[in-house]
Design a protein around this motif. Structure first.
Motif, short mmCIF file in Angstrom:
data_model
loop_
_atom_site.label_atom_id
_atom_site.label_comp_id
_atom_site.label_asym_id
_atom_site.label_seq_id
_atom_site.Cartn_x
_atom_site.Cartn_y
_atom_site.Cartn_z
N SER A 144 0.83 -1.20 0.00
CA SER A 144 0.00 0.00 0.00
C SER A 144 0.87 1.26 0.00
CB SER A 144 -0.92 0.00 1.22
OG SER A 144 -1.75 1.15 1.23
N ILE A 258 -4.62 -1.11 -0.92
CA ILE A 258 -4.42 -0.81 -2.34
C ILE A 258 -3.11 -1.46 -2.79
CG2 ILE A 258 -4.05 1.00 -4.07
CD1 ILE A 258 -5.70 2.88 -2.28
N LEU A 282 -4.76 -2.47 -10.90
CA LEU A 282 -4.55 -3.05 -9.58
C LEU A 282 -4.19 -4.53 -9.67
CD1 LEU A 282 -7.57 -1.38 -7.73
CD2 LEU A 282 -5.20 -0.60 -7.86
N LEU A 293 -7.74 6.78 -6.09
CA LEU A 293 -6.94 5.98 -5.16
C LEU A 293 -6.23 6.89 -4.16
CD1 LEU A 293 -5.37 3.39 -7.63
CD2 LEU A 293 -7.24 2.99 -6.01
N ASP A 296 -8.36 7.91 -1.38
CA ASP A 296 -8.50 6.91 -0.32
C ASP A 296 -7.49 7.17 0.81
OD1 ASP A 296 -10.54 5.69 -1.68
OD2 ASP A 296 -9.32 4.04 -2.47
#
Length: 467
Positions: A144, A258, A282, A293, A296
């Motif tokens: 991530s 992610i 992804l 993204l 987020d």
């Protein structure tokens, strides 16, 4: 910030001197340490490529030295974004004063960029973040973090004219309009790994070398080398502020889940798409908006840290405003985000002068965007700095000689001032100081800032002076 941060800037050098940049770089380096003007030169060889006299520590707590032909300036350890900006600009100020005093203003210029348009070489801006050893470095968290560091180029890229010869792009990116005339990132073409330990010839998005330069039981140091050198204050502060907040999320194990399918190719490919569509594939095969993204991460940080302190709230607000502008009207970020500002300016230049994007004149203007002299920098002339982050020339001047007061940089500077007029041999480093005839002094706590903490060691030093 919730951690100590420092920057290392390798400066490009332009000179009309027939002997080339090495001569100018050497003269400026020597001027910095001549008669202890700004710091103390190294008395000992630090590494195989850092002989005695190659550089030294500065009285502002930072460091200056020559690295593979480039003059490199390291800020002292900083705990606030304003301090980081102030001490980053102090490096520029020291070099400008050197060029002026050496009467080299008509021959030598230093540039805050990352590419040599002539040879295709690259040089870096390294970010250093103190991370607590307790941070849960699970695979999910590391991947991530890797995704964030890949995608953040949309608001931290410096922009560049042209592409690196031989830079490879996947065919599908080329079919979607990848641009070889202007890129978002200066470093993207040179990054060829997602995680790797060594920095040379195998540059990675995350450098995995574990060298904390502090108490290794409590801390590690995240050393990043994939980012661009920032010109606009808002870009620099966004880069450091948002990354620090994401590391806060990592330390509390609240990272968004992610994972990119291929971080390196996403990093390179997105750099070649200044007009978008800024899509990222992804690991599960889905295609997602890079801006969404990034939202987020911003929303996760806002949920956890809003209201923590004034600096955090400012970063969160500007981060959200930046992402909103990226999704709706990127030109609203002119004066705030480097690559958008540079592209907007160069579009005007291309149209008014009726030249192409491959004209050598435009590459010359690219360098002028990054000039360290505020009176010449095309970038700084357009800067729109948020009011809480504005700093004055007087504050920058003070930062060339005085350290931050809330990190160990103040202790290091205090001791160096006492060593300045001593005939003793010494060794100064980030976390340790040696002086001939005294036991080593360890500065393993980077948050310890009071010189009183080293009174005993300083008294021993004074006694040696008396003898």
């Amino acid at each position: 910030m919730n951690r100590i941060v420092g920057l290392e800037t390798e400066y490009g050098c332009l000179t009309t001197d027939p002997s080339g940049p090495p001569s100018a770089v050497g003269r400026v380096r020597n001027w910095i340490f001549d008669r202890s003007r700004y710091g103390l030169p190294d008395m000992h060889q630090r590494d195989w490529d850092e002989p005695a006299g190659n550089g030294g520590f500065l009285f502002n707590g930072g460091r200056a030295y020559v690295d593979m032909g480039h003059l490199e300036y390291c800020t002292p350890e900083c705990l606030s974004l304003v301090d980081l900006l102030k001490y980053d600009r102090a490096g520029d100020a020291i070099l400008l004063q050197a060029v002026k005093d050496l009467r080299l203003s008509d021959q030598v210029s230093f540039i805050r960029n990352n590419i040599d348009h002539y040879s295709g070489a690259t040089f870096g801006c390294h970010e250093n973040y103190l991370v607590r050893r307790s941070a849960p470095l699970t695979e999910a968290n590391v991947l991530s973090l890797l995704a964030f560091l890949t995608l953040r180029q949309l608001f931290v890229g410096a922009g560049r004219v042209g592409a690196t010869p031989g830079a490879e792009l996947r065919g599908d990116l080329l079919r979607h309009g990848a641009d070889s005339h202007f890129q978002i990132s200066q470093r993207a073409d040179y990054i060829n790994n997602d995680l790797f330990e060594w920095v040379q010839f195998n540059r990675a998005i995350i450098n995995t070398r574990d060298e904390p330069l502090a108490d290794a039981r409590k801390y590690r140091r995240l050393h990043l080398l994939h980012g661009d050198t920032s010109v606009l204050p808002a870009t620099l502060l966004l880069k450091i502020g948002t990354t620090s907040l994401v590391l806060d999320l990592l330390e509390m194990d609240h990272m968004p889940r992610i994972v990119l399918a291929d971080a390196v190719m996403t990093f390179r490919g997105m750099s070649h798409q200044p007009d978008g569509p800024w899509l990222a594939t992804l690991a599960d095969g889905r295609c997602a908006s890079a801006v969404e993204l990034l939202y987020d991460y911003c929303e996760a940080a806002t949920s956890e840290f809003k209201g923590r302190d004034t600096e955090t709230d400012i970063v969160l607000q500007i981060w959200e405003e930046t992402l909103s502008a990226l999704s709706k009207d990127p030109d609203a970020l002119v004066g705030k985000v480097d690559w958008i500002t540079k592209r907007w300016l160069f579009r005007q230049f291309v149209e008014s002068e009726r030249i192409s994007w491959i004209d050598p004149w435009l590459r010359a203007q690219d360098l002028e965007f990054h000039h360290i002299d505020p009176s010449r920098s095309l970038g700084l002339s357009l800067a729109k700095t948020p009011e809480p982050w504005e700093i004055s020339p007087a504050e920058i001047h003070e930062a060339t000689r005085k350290p931050p007061t809330n990190t160990r940089a103040q202790i290091r500077s205090h001791i160096m001032q006492q060593l300045k007029n001593q005939p003793l041999r010494y060794f100064v480093d980030w976390e340790i100081i040696d002086a001939e005839g005294i036991n080593s002094l360890n500065l393993l706590n980077p948050f310890e800032s009071s010189p009183d903490a080293v009174d005993l060691w300083c008294r021993q030093l004074e006694n040696l002076k008396i003898k």
